[in-house]
Each structure stands twice: as C-alpha cells, then as structure tokens.
Design an enzyme around this catalytic site. Structure first.
Site, PDB file in Angstrom:
ATOM      1  N   ARG A 108       0.870  -1.183   0.000  1.00 57.97           N
ATOM      2  CA  ARG A 108       0.000   0.000   0.000  1.00 57.97           C
ATOM      3  C   ARG A 108       0.902   1.226   0.000  1.00 57.97           C
ATOM      4  O   ARG A 108       2.126   1.107   0.062  1.00 57.97           O
ATOM      5  CB  ARG A 108      -1.036  -0.010   1.144  1.00 57.97           C
ATOM      6  CG  ARG A 108      -0.720  -0.758   2.388  1.00 57.97           C
ATOM      7  CD  ARG A 108       0.376  -0.193   3.207  1.00 57.97           C
ATOM      8  NE  ARG A 108       0.203   1.223   3.424  1.00 57.97           N
ATOM      9  CZ  ARG A 108       1.172   2.067   3.668  1.00 57.97           C
ATOM     10  NH1 ARG A 108       2.436   1.646   3.723  1.00 57.97           N
ATOM     11  NH2 ARG A 108       0.935   3.341   3.845  1.00 57.97           N
ATOM     12  N   GLY A 109       0.285   2.409  -0.052  1.00 60.42           N
ATOM     13  CA  GLY A 109       1.078   3.642  -0.139  1.00 60.42           C
ATOM     14  C   GLY A 109       1.268   3.992  -1.607  1.00 60.42           C
ATOM     15  O   GLY A 109       1.583   3.120  -2.436  1.00 60.42           O
ATOM     16  N   ALA A 110       1.133   5.300  -1.914  1.00 60.11           N
ATOM     17  CA  ALA A 110       1.059   5.723  -3.313  1.00 60.11           C
ATOM     18  C   ALA A 110       2.230   5.237  -4.172  1.00 60.11           C
ATOM     19  O   ALA A 110       2.043   4.640  -5.238  1.00 60.11           O
ATOM     20  CB  ALA A 110       0.966   7.246  -3.367  1.00 60.11           C
ATOM     21  N   GLN A 148      -2.081   2.299  10.073  1.00 61.33           N
ATOM     22  CA  GLN A 148      -0.780   2.290   9.383  1.00 61.33           C
ATOM     23  C   GLN A 148       0.278   3.044  10.182  1.00 61.33           C
ATOM     24  O   GLN A 148       1.463   2.750  10.062  1.00 61.33           O
ATOM     25  CB  GLN A 148      -0.905   2.935   7.987  1.00 61.33           C
ATOM     26  CG  GLN A 148      -1.678   2.120   6.972  1.00 61.33           C
ATOM     27  CD  GLN A 148      -3.122   2.564   6.896  1.00 61.33           C
ATOM     28  OE1 GLN A 148      -3.711   2.967   7.904  1.00 61.33           O
ATOM     29  NE2 GLN A 148      -3.715   2.484   5.727  1.00 61.33           N
ATOM     30  N   ASP A 176      -1.612  10.851  -1.610  1.00 59.80           N
ATOM     31  CA  ASP A 176      -1.926   9.823  -2.610  1.00 59.80           C
ATOM     32  C   ASP A 176      -2.259  10.447  -3.963  1.00 59.80           C
ATOM     33  O   ASP A 176      -2.213   9.760  -4.983  1.00 59.80           O
ATOM     34  CB  ASP A 176      -3.089   8.975  -2.107  1.00 59.80           C
ATOM     35  CG  ASP A 176      -2.695   8.286  -0.817  1.00 59.80           C
ATOM     36  OD1 ASP A 176      -2.188   7.170  -0.876  1.00 59.80           O
ATOM     37  OD2 ASP A 176      -2.825   8.901   0.261  1.00 59.80           O
ATOM     38  N   ASN A 223      -5.054  12.682   1.049  1.00 53.41           N
ATOM     39  CA  ASN A 223      -4.195  11.813   1.866  1.00 53.41           C
ATOM     40  C   ASN A 223      -5.104  11.026   2.804  1.00 53.41           C
ATOM     41  O   ASN A 223      -6.323  11.214   2.835  1.00 53.41           O
ATOM     42  CB  ASN A 223      -3.165  12.654   2.637  1.00 53.41           C
ATOM     43  CG  ASN A 223      -2.063  11.793   3.234  1.00 53.41           C
ATOM     44  OD1 ASN A 223      -1.518  10.934   2.544  1.00 53.41           O
ATOM     45  ND2 ASN A 223      -1.749  11.977   4.498  1.00 53.41           N
ATOM     46  N   LYS A 224      -4.500  10.136   3.580  1.00 52.76           N
ATOM     47  CA  LYS A 224      -5.273   9.259   4.473  1.00 52.76           C
ATOM     48  C   LYS A 224      -6.255  10.068   5.311  1.00 52.76           C
ATOM     49  O   LYS A 224      -5.945  11.157   5.778  1.00 52.76           O
ATOM     50  CB  LYS A 224      -4.292   8.489   5.375  1.00 52.76           C
ATOM     51  CG  LYS A 224      -4.921   7.468   6.279  1.00 52.76           C
ATOM     52  CD  LYS A 224      -5.786   6.462   5.571  1.00 52.76           C
ATOM     53  CE  LYS A 224      -5.067   5.670   4.511  1.00 52.76           C
ATOM     54  NZ  LYS A 224      -5.954   4.872   3.652  1.00 52.76           N
TER      55      LYS A 224
HETATM   56  O1  MRU Z   1      -4.472   3.215   2.270  1.00 53.53           O
HETATM   57  P1  MRU Z   1      -2.973   3.336   2.137  1.00 53.53           P
HETATM   58  O2  MRU Z   1      -2.218   2.768   3.292  1.00 53.53           O
HETATM   59  O3  MRU Z   1      -2.468   2.876   0.798  1.00 53.53           O
HETATM   60  O4  MRU Z   1      -2.819   4.899   2.180  1.00 53.53           O
HETATM   61  C1  MRU Z   1      -1.691   5.508   1.783  1.00 53.53           C
HETATM   62  C2  MRU Z   1      -1.057   6.149   2.916  1.00 53.53           C
HETATM   63  O5  MRU Z   1      -0.348   5.511   3.651  1.00 53.53           O
HETATM   64  C3  MRU Z   1      -1.214   7.551   3.180  1.00 53.53           C
HETATM   65  O6  MRU Z   1      -2.318   8.151   2.693  1.00 53.53           O
HETATM   66  C4  MRU Z   1       0.099   8.238   2.927  1.00 53.53           C
HETATM   67  O7  MRU Z   1       0.178   9.301   3.753  1.00 53.53           O
HETATM   68  C5  MRU Z   1       0.319   8.637   1.509  1.00 53.53           C
HETATM   69  S1  MRU Z   1       0.963   7.393   0.557  1.00 53.53           S
HETATM   70  C6  MRU Z   1       2.545   7.948   0.328  1.00 53.53           C
END
Ligand code: MRU
Length: 369
Positions: A54-56, A208, A249, A259-260
C-alpha cells in the site's frame, strides 16, 4: 532501508528467478516480517487491492511490476495486446485514489506497445518496471535532501533542542520503494545528528501509523511516540509540534492534497495554531488533470469491517476483535482532501514550492498547457 540491520527495498525481482516479483506482506507487520512472491498479474492485483502492499509510490511500483508479469503471460497468450489491455484494466480497478497507479500502468503501456516482438516487449516491460522503482527511490531520497533544510532551520531556531514532527498514516519507506516521502527528511535529519522526535498518529481504521510508521522509525532508531489520532490538536495547542509533514496519494496541480482520512483535521489544527504543515511527494503523485481536489479526486470507500474490528497480537497470536455493537453501521472513507489554502508547502524531488498552480508549474514547466 534496514530491517534488523539488512537493507531491503519494498519490492524487487527474485535474485535467481526473473519471473518472480517479491514484496513484504505489510498486513503482517509489525509482528511478522513475511516476504511474498508474486508470479501473475492476478497475484499483483490482489496484493494491491487487499493491501499486502500500500502507499502511493509502492502501489505505482507494484503496478509497474504487475505489467511486467502481464507481459510474460501475454507472450504465451492468443493476443499480446488484448492480454496487456486486460491486465491494465485489472490493475486500474484495484484502488481509486492513489494516482501513481494509473501513472505507472500508462507508462508501461506506452513503453511496451512501442516495442517489437513479444520477447522485446517483455524485456522493455522489465526494464520499465525497474526504472519506475529506481526512480521512486531516487526521488524520495531527493525529497529528503530538500526537506531536511526545514528541520535544520527549526533545530537552529531552537538552539539544538528536540525538533518535534507530527506525521499521519505511513508515508514512509514502506509506502514507497525506499526512504519514503514524509519520512525521508526525518531520516536525513536523524542521520545528520539532529535531535528529532516524531509524533506518530495511529491512523484508524487500519492503523498504518501505529503498525507501520512506528515499526520503520524504530528499525532506523528514530525516537517516536504513537498517539491516538485525535491528540494532535492538543499537542499543537501546547507547543509540542514544530512541524507537520505528511504524504499524499494524489495532489492536484493547484495544490489540493488527498491523503489518508484525518489529514484535513490535522491541517485545520495546524492552521489554527500556526504550525507549518508540509506535504512531501514525488512528481508521480501529481494529478495534472484535476483542478479542484475536494470536488474531483475519487475517494476510496472501503468495507465497514475495518472500522468495526481491530487486529493485534494477543498471547503470541494475531487476533481480530469486534469493537462496535454487531448491529451498528460503519462508514469507511479512506482518504480526505486538504485544500491548498491550509498547506504551507510541498516538498518534491525538485525542491520545495508553495501549493499553487504557478509555483507547481514553475517546478514542472513541462506540464504547462
Ligand atoms: O491506504 P494506504 O495505506 O495505501 O494509504 C496511503 C497512505 O499511507 C497515506 O495516505 C500516505 O500518507 C500517503 S501514501 C505515500
């Protein structure tokens, strides 16, 4: 970054078998460090959708490798082109918010479809997947080089007293190929001997922050404290946060940041308390089409179970327990959008800029229309 003293990236080709892509199964962290093999595009789509990765940045890199696995399959399929197009659709349907996903799939399709024979196309797909991953790691490293200046300035103003940084979710090396975005300036500051301490938002519902950011900061030896998501405002009111650095993201070319979920509330609290609020991102996370982020960025809605249940270690076993009344409904909006007006600056691989169209296109003139 290091895990128990050994260097890892979050995704790589298996040393003795080029047809296998390896990832760290992030669902098991921080309690178990499990490496998983991906051998098909279906494996890859499942790993993204079910958040083994996960994570962008890492979603983008995984999609890049997924398109390479698709090319291996396509070389044996009735039609190379149709197999690649189906694979692209499959990967694109996994998660809607992180724009790195469509950016990586498009980059692969553009590169692969220009090549000649199936064997050449497969070689191009492998090369492009590796390029996407290497570039992600290098851009994150540069984000650290630019962002560390902000932390150095605060440390100087505080005469070397601890710099307290608040972050949300995991925009660390686990969310990218290496270094991370929000964490990269923090690692750079720590490595230069600056006294830093990180407030880690736990980041409900999937935690996370508590499970991933806390773990990776700990592996690097960075002092940190996990806090409930709702504590940030209190800390800011009492002068206990010098700077907020988060990831994103998807960021519009006008500076709105998805973002999250919960990031927006941190930005409001930061504004009210005069705390600088920075967003760190590689250019693969800019959306060059969307102007109004609040209106137009697609926000992923995930299943209610992530809100209703919580998972953790109990008597040596990972267990899942119900938090809410069984009959209550739960809603799970996974991201929110922080409008540009609440953001102090964007930390990119090309430098730090204001969150507005002019400044962003000043750094990325090739995207001017
Ligand atoms: O749902 P996820 O874990 O894929 O979400 C992404 C994230 O961890 C956050 O939004 C993060 O701050 C940005 S991704 C670099």
């Amino acid at each position: 970054m290091n895990v128990n003293g050994r260097h890892y990236r979050t995704i790589w080709i298996k040393e003795d078998d080029e047809s296998v892509v390896r990832i760290i199964d992030q669902r098991r962290l921080p309690h178990e460090f499990i490496i998983e093999d991906l051998t098909t595009v279906d494996d890859t789509a499942t790993a993204i959708k079910d958040m083994h990765v996960r994570g962008a940045g890492l979603i983008g890199a995984t999609a890049g490798y997924g398109m390479y696995l698709a090319a291996l399959e396509a070389a044996r399929a009735a039609s190379f082109d149709s197999h690649m197009e189906e694979a692209a659709e499959k990967l694109l349907s996994t998660r809607p918010t992180a724009v790195n996903l469509s950016w990586a799939v498009k980059r692969q399709l553009d590169a692969v479809m220009r090549a000649g024979s199936p064997a050449e196309r497969t070689a191009v797909a492998l090369r492009t997947a590796v390029e996407i991953a290497d570039e992600d790691a290098e851009f994150c490293r540069r984000i650290g080089e630019h962002g560390v200046r902000l932390i150095e300035e605060i440390a100087a103003a505080k005469n070397g007293r601890t710099v307290n940084i608040l972050t949300h979710c995991n925009a660390g090396w686990l969310a990218f190929v290496d270094y991370g975005s929000a964490t990269s300036p923090i690692y750079a500051a720590f490595d230069r001997g600056i006294d830093v301490h990180v407030w880690v938002d736990e980041t409900r519902p999937r935690n996370q922050g508590a499970s991933l950011t806390a773990w990776e900061l700990g592996q690097h030896g960075v002092p940190h404290t996990v806090i409930p998501d709702n504590a940030g405002g209190h800390l800011m009111q009492h002068g206990l946060v010098d700077i907020v650095i988060v990831g994103t993201d998807r960021t519009t070319y006008t500076g709105d940041v998805a973002n999250k979920t919960g990031t927006y509330l941190k930005a409001l609290a930061a504004k009210d308390n005069g705390v600088p609020f920075y967003v760190a991102l590689p250019s693969s996370t800019f959306d060059w089409e969307i102007r109004d982020g609040v209106r137009d960025i697609p926000i992923e809605e995930r299943g209610p179970d992530e809100v209703m249940y919580i998972e953790g270690l109990c008597d040596g076993e990972i267990k899942r327990v119900l938090l809410t009344p069984r009959e209550s409904r739960a809603a799970n909006y996974a991201f929110d959008v922080t409008p540009a007006r609440l953001i102090t600056g964007l930390i990119t691989e090309r430098g730090i800029c204001a969150p507005n169209e002019e400044a962003i296109l000043g750094l990325y003139p090739e995207h001017r229309r």
